[in-house]
Design a protein around this motif. Structure first.
Motif, PDB file in Angstrom:
ATOM      1  N   THR A 115       5.983  -1.104   3.298  1.00 19.97           N
ATOM      2  CA  THR A 115       6.053  -2.573   3.327  1.00 19.97           C
ATOM      3  C   THR A 115       5.709  -3.136   4.709  1.00 19.97           C
ATOM      4  OG1 THR A 115       8.427  -2.424   3.819  1.00 19.97           O
ATOM      5  CG2 THR A 115       7.795  -2.655   1.509  1.00 19.97           C
ATOM      6  N   ASP A 117       2.984  -4.097   5.949  1.00 19.73           N
ATOM      7  CA  ASP A 117       1.923  -5.094   6.047  1.00 19.73           C
ATOM      8  C   ASP A 117       2.094  -6.215   5.023  1.00 19.73           C
ATOM      9  OD1 ASP A 117       1.472  -3.597   3.831  1.00 19.73           O
ATOM     10  OD2 ASP A 117      -0.686  -3.276   4.194  1.00 19.73           O
ATOM     11  N   ASN A 118       3.341  -6.472   4.621  1.00 16.29           N
ATOM     12  CA  ASN A 118       3.554  -7.577   3.685  1.00 16.29           C
ATOM     13  C   ASN A 118       4.858  -8.305   4.006  1.00 16.29           C
ATOM     14  OD1 ASN A 118       5.743  -6.122   2.410  1.00 16.29           O
ATOM     15  ND2 ASN A 118       4.200  -4.935   1.286  1.00 16.29           N
TER      16      ASN A 118
END
Length: 225
Positions: A115, A117-118
């Motif tokens: 997670t 990159d979100n």
């Protein structure tokens, strides 16, 4: 990214501090004042008054100053600073540990959960704020006894009482000045006041009698060899 950049800046800061490559003079004083609305006023516990770049990493508000001298109950944020060791240890020391632990928890968790990159990774970073504080408290606790017995240079604290010196400015009554003290071949500059209030001119030989109750200066009298 935010924590990584901050951690890199802290690493650069400590490298510069360790090699002593910069020498800035800051009138950066640390003292707790219980009569002002801000509750924490800065006054220097370091003899000589001005601090160089290295001293900022050692700026410390002692727990006894925060708790022992207070006339009003501690505010919630002061309680948190004491509890999580931002009081009682050099602030930058504790702060660096905390940022590293926060960064490590965030990087490890987001890497495991993919997670990084979100939006979920950002939430994880925010949530890691609190466990990082508790882990940081556990990690830094053993250093309390270590720093308690050291001065800002990492040496044993210097006992100035009974030492002779030379006035670098004239003093009288409540007027404070500076004096030069030689300790083991090193020259120290300390704040001084006249013990009896009598005028002492520049260049006088003085003897340090005692330290003020707030530990910010020494009381001296003339000394003739």
């Amino acid at each position: 990214m935010v924590l990584t950049i901050l951690l890199i800046l802290l690493i650069i800061y400590w490298i510069i501090t360790m090699i002593g490559g910069l020498d800035f003079d800051f009138d950066f004083d640390v003292e707790v004042d219980m009569d002002v609305d801000a509750d924490i006023d800065i006054d220097s516990g370091i003899e000589g008054g001005s601090m160089d770049f290295e001293d900022i990493s050692n700026a410390e508000v002692n727990q006894e100053d925060v708790v022992g001298k207070r006339r009003k109950p501690l505010k919630w944020w002061q309680v948190l600073l004491i509890y999580f060791n931002f009081v009682g240890l050099p602030f930058m020391f504790t702060f660096t540990f905390w940022i590293f632990i926060w960064w490590f928890i965030t990087v490890l968790t987001t890497a495991i959960t993919f997670t990084y990159d979100n939006f979920i990774g950002f939430v994880i970073m925010l949530l890691a704020f609190f466990p990082a504080l508790f882990i940081n408290k556990i990690v830094t606790n053993p250093f309390k006894g270590f720093f308690k017995n050291l001065n800002k240079d990492g040496d044993a604290p210097i006992d100035y009482l009974g030492r002779k010196g030379t006035l670098l400015s004239s003093i009288s009554e409540d007027k404070m000045g500076n004096a030069e003290i030689k300790v083991d071949g090193n020259t120290m500059s300390v704040y001084v006041k006249s013990l009896t209030g009598e005028p002492l001119p520049y260049g006088s030989s003085i003897l340090i009698i005692k330290r003020s109750s707030d530990h910010n200066y020494f009381l001296v009298q003339t000394y003739n060899d």
